[in-house]
Design a protein around this motif. Structure first.
Motif, mmCIF file in Angstrom:
data_model
loop_
_atom_site.group_PDB
_atom_site.id
_atom_site.type_symbol
_atom_site.label_atom_id
_atom_site.label_comp_id
_atom_site.label_asym_id
_atom_site.label_seq_id
_atom_site.Cartn_x
_atom_site.Cartn_y
_atom_site.Cartn_z
ATOM 1 N N GLU A 1 -5.804 1.492 7.084
ATOM 2 C CA GLU A 1 -6.949 2.066 6.286
ATOM 3 C C GLU A 1 -7.854 3.071 7.043
ATOM 4 O O GLU A 1 -9.167 2.764 7.205
ATOM 5 C CB GLU A 1 -7.870 0.728 5.578
ATOM 6 C CG GLU A 1 -6.971 -0.139 4.436
ATOM 7 C CD GLU A 1 -6.990 0.734 3.371
ATOM 8 O OE1 GLU A 1 -7.888 2.077 3.165
ATOM 9 O OE2 GLU A 1 -6.162 0.693 2.570
ATOM 10 N N ASN B 1 0.845 -1.079 0.125
ATOM 11 C CA ASN B 1 0.239 -0.013 0.053
ATOM 12 C C ASN B 1 1.033 1.437 0.032
ATOM 13 O O ASN B 1 2.005 1.198 0.523
ATOM 14 C CB ASN B 1 -0.719 0.030 1.281
ATOM 15 C CG ASN B 1 -1.782 0.936 1.246
ATOM 16 O OD1 ASN B 1 -1.463 2.191 1.783
ATOM 17 N ND2 ASN B 1 -2.937 0.843 0.867
ATOM 18 N N GLU C 1 -12.086 9.622 5.529
ATOM 19 C CA GLU C 1 -11.348 10.214 4.119
ATOM 20 C C GLU C 1 -12.296 11.313 3.712
ATOM 21 O O GLU C 1 -11.619 12.352 3.031
ATOM 22 C CB GLU C 1 -11.228 9.115 3.250
ATOM 23 C CG GLU C 1 -10.695 9.395 1.780
ATOM 24 C CD GLU C 1 -9.864 8.249 1.044
ATOM 25 O OE1 GLU C 1 -9.064 7.720 1.687
ATOM 26 O OE2 GLU C 1 -10.581 7.821 -0.052
HETATM 27 C C1 BGC Z 1 -7.070 4.104 0.140
HETATM 28 C C2 BGC Z 1 -5.879 3.634 0.997
HETATM 29 C C3 BGC Z 1 -4.715 4.603 0.185
HETATM 30 C C4 BGC Z 1 -5.018 6.022 0.666
HETATM 31 C C5 BGC Z 1 -4.095 6.925 0.271
HETATM 32 C C6 BGC Z 1 -7.411 5.428 0.082
HETATM 33 O O1 BGC Z 1 -8.353 5.841 -0.378
HETATM 34 O O2 BGC Z 1 -8.104 3.321 0.665
HETATM 35 O O3 BGC Z 1 -5.586 2.215 0.518
HETATM 36 O O4 BGC Z 1 -3.514 4.224 1.042
HETATM 37 O O5 BGC Z 1 -6.372 6.192 -0.132
HETATM 38 O O6 BGC Z 1 -3.691 6.751 -1.129
#
Ligand code: BGC
Length: 500
Positions: free
Chosen positions: A289, A217, A323
């Motif tokens: 995550e 990742n 996020e």
């Molecule tokens: C993903 C992660 C990733 C992050 C930053 C997220 O939307 O789920 O796996 O590390 O974005 O790129």
């Protein structure tokens, strides 16, 4: 009421409404404490195996994905390796030369992911992975023509694959996609092994000597590359870890990883744990995550705009709610939603008589990028001319000077909340791992990558303010070093491939 009085009353109303909206974006120290406590709880839950009678209602905690990477580099690693990196915006192929003295050289082919792969409903996994294989072919032809000539008999070229989406990782070189984030929506990839999908297409393009030996990742890559480059990495070689170092991304998406004691990762099968411990391994990098933190919305601050962005416009409603309040992909979309709402309430852009008259771009989801916010954030030009230009260029949206003052207030409220929330996982990991009390000075290095943390004006300072207000307090905050770790996805993937 005279025209002037009416005008003044409208201005005051707009300002008052905007202040009320901004108030909803404030995160204070009590909220930080509450979120930190919940984050730690969710990390701990996520390290446990799922109960046998798991149901929709089961609180599974954070994904906490074991990476199968059990040590950090110390800068002495050497080799030439390939790296592929599928992020939210670009696909990169790199050839990474590690020189063994904390330095490296990287050659790359970077391509913007074609819009149809992100937007078209009928795109299949094959379309995506064969596109990636074709880009790989173009890169190998240019940078490794000797291998192309030898074809199937060429010596194996090891590749690390940075795949920046949640996967259920089953070993260092295999993992199945849990779900897409950041705009992709190719349904038939979910549940499949992404390494296999890519390798099949590489083979089909005549590149069987390119072997994808490691899946990682971007956060894990960031942590590894930070340790490789950092001089203090020398004291962190495998097996001697005395403090966790965090790797994190604040860009299109957000996520982080850290070193966890293998003994605490009870979701790993006892066989695997015993085998690793017998090999002398003590820690493993966990990809938290954290974009998925609090999908149940127990503690996340929430406005009606967050709900709309998630439910009406995002490709993964109900998921990655942290996020959606933090990362670059969503900051502009939150602002766009607020502007449209203020217009519909008759408070902004009143020369447009209806929603349908608004500039097309202002009505288009995700058209407003975080770089526009970054211009507005620090605009101190006369009459906010920079803001005026930025909004004209990006959205074809003319604004009055008063509107711009109000828009700047909103931008600052959105970015401040984003940065304050970003401090929560950092404070939580530091607290959970008690890293401020380990090693002689208890200093913690955090390797960070991503456009927001690197380029958004003041973002890092705002995270620092929030860390000081968080449960680690100002004394803890002083010991946290937020360092930009460039090229994590390339160098980190190469480092993973080296140990594979
Ligand atoms: C993903 C992660 C990733 C992050 C930053 C997220 O939307 O789920 O796996 O590390 O974005 O790129």
């Amino acid at each position: 009421m005279s025209f002037n009085e009416l005008h003044k009353a409208c201005e005051e109303k707009l300002s008052k409404e905007v202040d009320e909206i901004c108030e909803q974006f404030v995160v204070d120290s009590d909220k930080l404490a509450q979120m930190t406590e919940h984050f730690i709880d969710q990390m701990e839950k996520g390290l446990q195996p799922l109960p046998a009678d798991v149901s929709e209602a089961t609180d599974r905690g954070l994904p906490m994905i074991p990476s199968f990477v059990t040590g950090l580099p110390n800068g002495s690693e050497r080799g030439v390796l390939l790296a592929a990196d599928l992020g939210g915006t670009n696909f990169r192929i790199c050839s990474v030369s590690l020189f063994g003295d904390h330095t490296f050289k990287l050659e790359q082919l970077k391509s913007k992911i074609p819009d149809e792969l992100l937007e078209d409903e009928n795109v299949s996994s094959k379309d995506l992975f064969s596109y990636m294989a074709r880009r790989t072919l173009a890169f190998i032809k240019k940078h490794h023509p000797d291998a192309m000539e030898k074809g199937a008999s060429a010596p194996v070229m090891k590749m690390g694959f940075t795949f920046s989406y949640p996967v259920n990782q089953t070993s260092l070189n295999s993992g199945t996609l849990i779900r897409w984030t950041k705009g992709f929506k190719i349904a038939d990839t979910v549940g499949k092994d992404v390494v296999q999908l890519y390798q099949d297409e590489l083979d089909a393009e005549g590149l069987p000597f390119v072997k994808v030996v490691a899946l990682t990742n971007d956060t894990v890559g960031t942590l590894l590359s930070h340790s490789y480059v950092s001089e203090s990495g020398s004291s962190l070689c495998s097996g001697e870890i005395s403090e966790p170092v965090i790797g994190c991304i604040f860009g299109t998406g957000t996520n982080g990883c850290y070193m966890e004691e293998i003994n605490n990762i009870s979701k790993l099968s006892p066989d695997i744990r015993e085998k690793l411990i017998a090999e002398g391994k003590t820690h493993m990098i966990i990809n938290t995550e954290w974009g998925s933190f609090d999908n149940d919305m127990k503690v996340l601050p929430t406005t009606k705009y967050d709900i709309d962005v998630d439910q009406k416009y995002s490709t993964n409603p109900g998921f990655h709610l942290f996020e959606k309040r933090v990362s670059g992909m969503y900051m502009g979309e939150i602002l766009r939603n607020i502007l449209v709402d203020l217009h519909c309430r008759g408070l902004l852009f009143n020369h447009y008589k209806s929603y349908n008259e608004l500039p097309h771009r202002l009505r288009t989801p995700f058209e407003l990028g975080s770089e526009v916010l970054s211009h507005i954030e620090i605009d101190d030009s006369n009459d906010l001319r920079e803001t005026e230009l930025s909004l004209l260029q990006s959205l074809r949206l003319p604004t009055t000077s008063l509107e711009r003052v109000e828009i700047r207030k909103i931008v600052r409220a959105i970015s401040r909340r984003s940065a304050y929330l970003s401090a929560v996982p950092i404070a939580s990991i530091i607290k959970k791992t008690k890293s401020l009390h380990k090693r002689y000075h208890g200093e913690v290095e955090v390797g960070c990558d991503g456009s927001v943390i690197e380029f958004y004006p003041g973002f890092r300072s705002m995270i620092r303010h929030a860390l000081a207000l968080s449960p680690i307090g100002s004394e803890g905050e002083r010991k946290v070093h937020l360092k930009i770790a460039k090229d994590g996805s390339g160098v980190g993937a190469a480092l993973c491939a080296l140990v594979a």
